[in-house]
Design an enzyme around this catalytic site. Structure first.
Site, PDB file in Angstrom:
ATOM      1  N   ASP A   8      -1.336  22.826 -53.340  1.00 40.36           N
ATOM      2  CA  ASP A   8      -2.618  23.087 -52.693  1.00 40.36           C
ATOM      3  C   ASP A   8      -3.490  21.835 -52.564  1.00 40.36           C
ATOM      4  OD1 ASP A   8      -1.462  25.127 -54.377  1.00 40.36           O
ATOM      5  OD2 ASP A   8      -3.132  26.437 -53.861  1.00 40.36           O
ATOM      6  N   GLU A  39      -4.489  25.665 -48.056  1.00 39.91           N
ATOM      7  CA  GLU A  39      -5.489  26.729 -48.023  1.00 39.91           C
ATOM      8  C   GLU A  39      -6.828  26.361 -48.659  1.00 39.91           C
ATOM      9  OE1 GLU A  39      -5.733  30.109 -50.219  1.00 39.91           O
ATOM     10  OE2 GLU A  39      -5.645  28.970 -52.075  1.00 39.91           O
ATOM     11  N   HIS A  68      -7.257  32.106 -49.438  1.00 39.16           N
ATOM     12  CA  HIS A  68      -8.412  31.541 -48.728  1.00 39.16           C
ATOM     13  C   HIS A  68      -8.108  31.279 -47.251  1.00 39.16           C
ATOM     14  CE1 HIS A  68     -10.975  31.092 -52.230  1.00 39.16           C
ATOM     15  NE2 HIS A  68      -9.973  30.545 -52.894  1.00 39.16           N
TER      16      HIS A  68
END
Length: 270
Positions: A8, A39, A68
């Protein structure tokens, strides 16, 4: 094939470091295919079209998302225009975008990338195991795809591990995202699938999972919000997983990747 999955991206620190380093990683590791979870790329919450384009321009082949996905409203439109931007496959029918993408790598090999959201300690969604099974059954390893990568975006380590064993022998890699902390369990499962419970994040580790420490600490201590979470802006560590597959598309090698920032450095030798 040589595949790289990067965890991420959190905010500008992780984004800038990844964009700067990705071309070097492709060259140094001889990568055929790169997947990035984006995200949290836009200020820690969601992704925008411009950020998406920057990550692709740096060398990513596919960007996956997570819980998200829609924090930046423009993503609902951009995902319809960009087939390489993949949201969780177990969102309800009719959700914009797609839960999988079949994309050619630099050598022309076909890589199927599938994204799913866990349900333990997270929002109630369709079954991630059924969603993943549907995608990999429609495009089997060695027939429809030369490699298959599954991004299991989940809170519970048990659910991620269960997905690894569920897919073992049918995909090249199952890797967890969402926790933002790299785990020390990179391995090849008995059926030949590479696995790591969490890839970690691309962000500043002098933080609380990528966020500036003050507001999370305040909320833990007082239980009273005093402001918005903001991404930490210090030097980023880029964390991910490197996988090398054999002619069957299953893994013959898996190693963690950690570059820059505060964590101990790990870069596979090739």
């Amino acid at each position: 094939m040589r595949l790289l999955f990067m965890g991420d991206i959190v905010g500008r620190s992780g984004r800038d470091a990844l964009v700067a380093e990705l071309p070097n990683l492709r060259r140094e590791l001889g990568l055929d295919f790169i997947v990035v979870n984006g995200e949290n790329a836009a200020g820690g919450f969601g992704i925008t079209g411009a950020i998406c384009d920057d990550i692709f321009d740096a060398g990513a082949d596919v960007i996956t998302l997570g819980n998200h996905s829609w924090d930046q409203r423009e993503a609902l439109v951009h995902i319809e225009r960009e087939p390489r931007l993949v949201r969780p496959a177990n969102y309800p029918s009719g959700t914009p975008g797609r839960g999988a993408a079949l994309v050619e790598g630099t050598t022309g090999a076909r890589v199927l990338v599938v994204n799913a959201l866990g349900r333990v300690f997270m929002e109630a969604l369709d079954c991630p195991f059924e969603a993943i099974d549907e995608q990999i059954s429609a495009c089997p390893l060695g027939e429809g795809a030369d490699a298959i990568l599954v991004d299991m975006h989940a809170e519970a380590t048990s659910e991620k591990m269960a997905m690894g064993h569920y897919c073992d022998g049918r995909v090249s890699l199952v890797v967890g995202t969402h926790s933002h902390v790299p785990t020390a369990d990179a391995q090849i499962l008995p059926g030949g699938t590479a696995y790591q419970t969490d890839a970690g994040m691309c962000g500043d580790y002098n933080s609380v999972i990528g966020m500036d420490k003050d507001e999370p600490l305040n909320r833990f201590v007082t239980r009273i919000p005093s402001g918005r979470f903001q991404p930490a802006l210090g030097p980023a560590t880029l964390c991910g997983v490197f996988v090398e597959t054999d002619s069957s598309g299953l893994a013959r090698r898996v190693e963690p990747v950690r570059i820059g920032g505060r964590l101990s450095q790990v870069l596979p030798e090739v």
